[in-house]
Design an enzyme around this catalytic site. Structure first.
Site, PDB file in Angstrom:
ATOM      1  N   HIS A  70      74.370 -40.839  19.205  1.00 50.01           N
ATOM      2  CA  HIS A  70      75.100 -39.595  19.366  1.00 50.01           C
ATOM      3  C   HIS A  70      74.150 -38.405  19.378  1.00 50.01           C
ATOM      4  O   HIS A  70      73.295 -38.289  18.517  1.00 50.01           O
ATOM      5  CB  HIS A  70      76.133 -39.455  18.245  1.00 50.01           C
ATOM      6  CG  HIS A  70      77.046 -38.302  18.421  1.00 50.01           C
ATOM      7  ND1 HIS A  70      77.439 -37.521  17.368  1.00 50.01           N
ATOM      8  CD2 HIS A  70      77.657 -37.788  19.518  1.00 50.01           C
ATOM      9  CE1 HIS A  70      78.253 -36.579  17.809  1.00 50.01           C
ATOM     10  NE2 HIS A  70      78.394 -36.731  19.117  1.00 50.01           N
ATOM     11  N   ASP A  72      64.662 -33.747  39.593  1.00 47.35           N
ATOM     12  CA  ASP A  72      64.210 -33.779  40.975  1.00 47.35           C
ATOM     13  C   ASP A  72      62.724 -34.136  40.990  1.00 47.35           C
ATOM     14  O   ASP A  72      62.091 -34.285  39.936  1.00 47.35           O
ATOM     15  CB  ASP A  72      64.504 -32.455  41.681  1.00 47.35           C
ATOM     16  CG  ASP A  72      63.833 -31.238  41.067  1.00 47.35           C
ATOM     17  OD1 ASP A  72      62.749 -31.368  40.447  1.00 47.35           O
ATOM     18  OD2 ASP A  72      64.376 -30.132  41.209  1.00 47.35           O
ATOM     19  N   HIS A  75      66.093 -22.036  33.797  1.00 51.87           N
ATOM     20  CA  HIS A  75      65.275 -23.188  34.164  1.00 51.87           C
ATOM     21  C   HIS A  75      64.131 -23.363  33.164  1.00 51.87           C
ATOM     22  O   HIS A  75      63.789 -24.492  32.805  1.00 51.87           O
ATOM     23  CB  HIS A  75      64.741 -23.016  35.588  1.00 51.87           C
ATOM     24  CG  HIS A  75      64.013 -24.202  36.112  1.00 51.87           C
ATOM     25  ND1 HIS A  75      64.584 -25.441  36.209  1.00 51.87           N
ATOM     26  CD2 HIS A  75      62.736 -24.339  36.571  1.00 51.87           C
ATOM     27  CE1 HIS A  75      63.695 -26.296  36.714  1.00 51.87           C
ATOM     28  NE2 HIS A  75      62.565 -25.650  36.928  1.00 51.87           N
ATOM     29  N   TYR A 118      66.270 -27.146  41.719  1.00 53.96           N
ATOM     30  CA  TYR A 118      67.057 -27.150  40.481  1.00 53.96           C
ATOM     31  C   TYR A 118      68.026 -28.310  40.363  1.00 53.96           C
ATOM     32  O   TYR A 118      69.016 -28.226  39.653  1.00 53.96           O
ATOM     33  CB  TYR A 118      67.767 -25.806  40.290  1.00 53.96           C
ATOM     34  CG  TYR A 118      66.794 -24.660  40.322  1.00 53.96           C
ATOM     35  CD1 TYR A 118      65.962 -24.408  39.236  1.00 53.96           C
ATOM     36  CD2 TYR A 118      66.667 -23.865  41.452  1.00 53.96           C
ATOM     37  CE1 TYR A 118      65.029 -23.379  39.276  1.00 53.96           C
ATOM     38  CE2 TYR A 118      65.736 -22.831  41.492  1.00 53.96           C
ATOM     39  CZ  TYR A 118      64.930 -22.594  40.406  1.00 53.96           C
ATOM     40  OH  TYR A 118      64.004 -21.592  40.445  1.00 53.96           O
ATOM     41  N   ALA A 119      67.725 -29.416  41.025  1.00 61.43           N
ATOM     42  CA  ALA A 119      68.551 -30.622  40.910  1.00 61.43           C
ATOM     43  C   ALA A 119      68.078 -31.405  39.682  1.00 61.43           C
ATOM     44  O   ALA A 119      67.420 -32.441  39.790  1.00 61.43           O
ATOM     45  CB  ALA A 119      68.458 -31.459  42.183  1.00 61.43           C
ATOM     46  N   ASN A 120      68.397 -30.859  38.522  1.00 61.80           N
ATOM     47  CA  ASN A 120      68.007 -31.433  37.237  1.00 61.80           C
ATOM     48  C   ASN A 120      69.184 -31.309  36.280  1.00 61.80           C
ATOM     49  O   ASN A 120      69.943 -30.353  36.343  1.00 61.80           O
ATOM     50  CB  ASN A 120      66.822 -30.653  36.627  1.00 61.80           C
ATOM     51  CG  ASN A 120      65.666 -30.531  37.581  1.00 61.80           C
ATOM     52  OD1 ASN A 120      65.023 -31.512  37.921  1.00 61.80           O
ATOM     53  ND2 ASN A 120      65.390 -29.313  38.035  1.00 61.80           N
TER      54      ASN A 120
END
Length: 139
Positions: free
Chosen positions: A20, A28, A106, A128-130
């Site tokens: 948890h 990316d 970011h 920013y594909a994170n």
């Protein structure tokens, strides 16, 4: 052989060891990976595999309580943001829970990756594909 969707042994092991509030990052191709962090590099070439197929496979295995995105994705990669949000909405229904979605800079996201159990590097080459996924509990 594993019967489930996720066949990558390293990613499966990380998820199996998560408790948890532990988290895993899906990145990316350009996200810097902090020294000492476990890197699981699934990138083959530009765009392969893309962020969304990796994200979908991981969320098929991981019970997600919270997701963290860079606020810059809203302006600079809205298509991927919409796809992420749609997947998270579907996951809420599948898991029967509410997934908290947090946006941060970011820079802040990059700092948070230092605490991830692993960072999965995709071949995604859009900005920013994170995402950082925080584990919940199934009970």
């Amino acid at each position: 052989m594993k019967k489930g969707i996720l066949l990558n042994a390293e990613i499966s092991a990380v998820i199996a060891h998560m408790g948890h509030t532990d988290h895993i990052t899906i990145a990316d191709a350009g996200l810097p990976i902090p020294h000492g962090s476990q890197r699981i590099d699934v990138a083959i070439t530009h765009g392969l595999p893309g962020f969304m197929p990796v994200f979908s496979a991981i969320t098929d295995e991981l019970y997600v309580e919270k997701a963290i995105l860079a606020e810059e994705i809203t302006q600079l990669n809205p298509d991927v943001e919409h796809a992420i949000l749609a997947r998270l909405k579907a996951l809420e229904i599948q898991q029967n829970n509410k997934i908290e979605i947090i946006y941060c800079s970011h820079q802040a996201l990059k700092q948070m990756t230092k605490e991830s159990k692993a960072i999965v590097r995709t071949g995604e080459c859009t900005p920013y594909a994170n995402i950082i996924l925080c584990s919940g509990v199934t009970f």
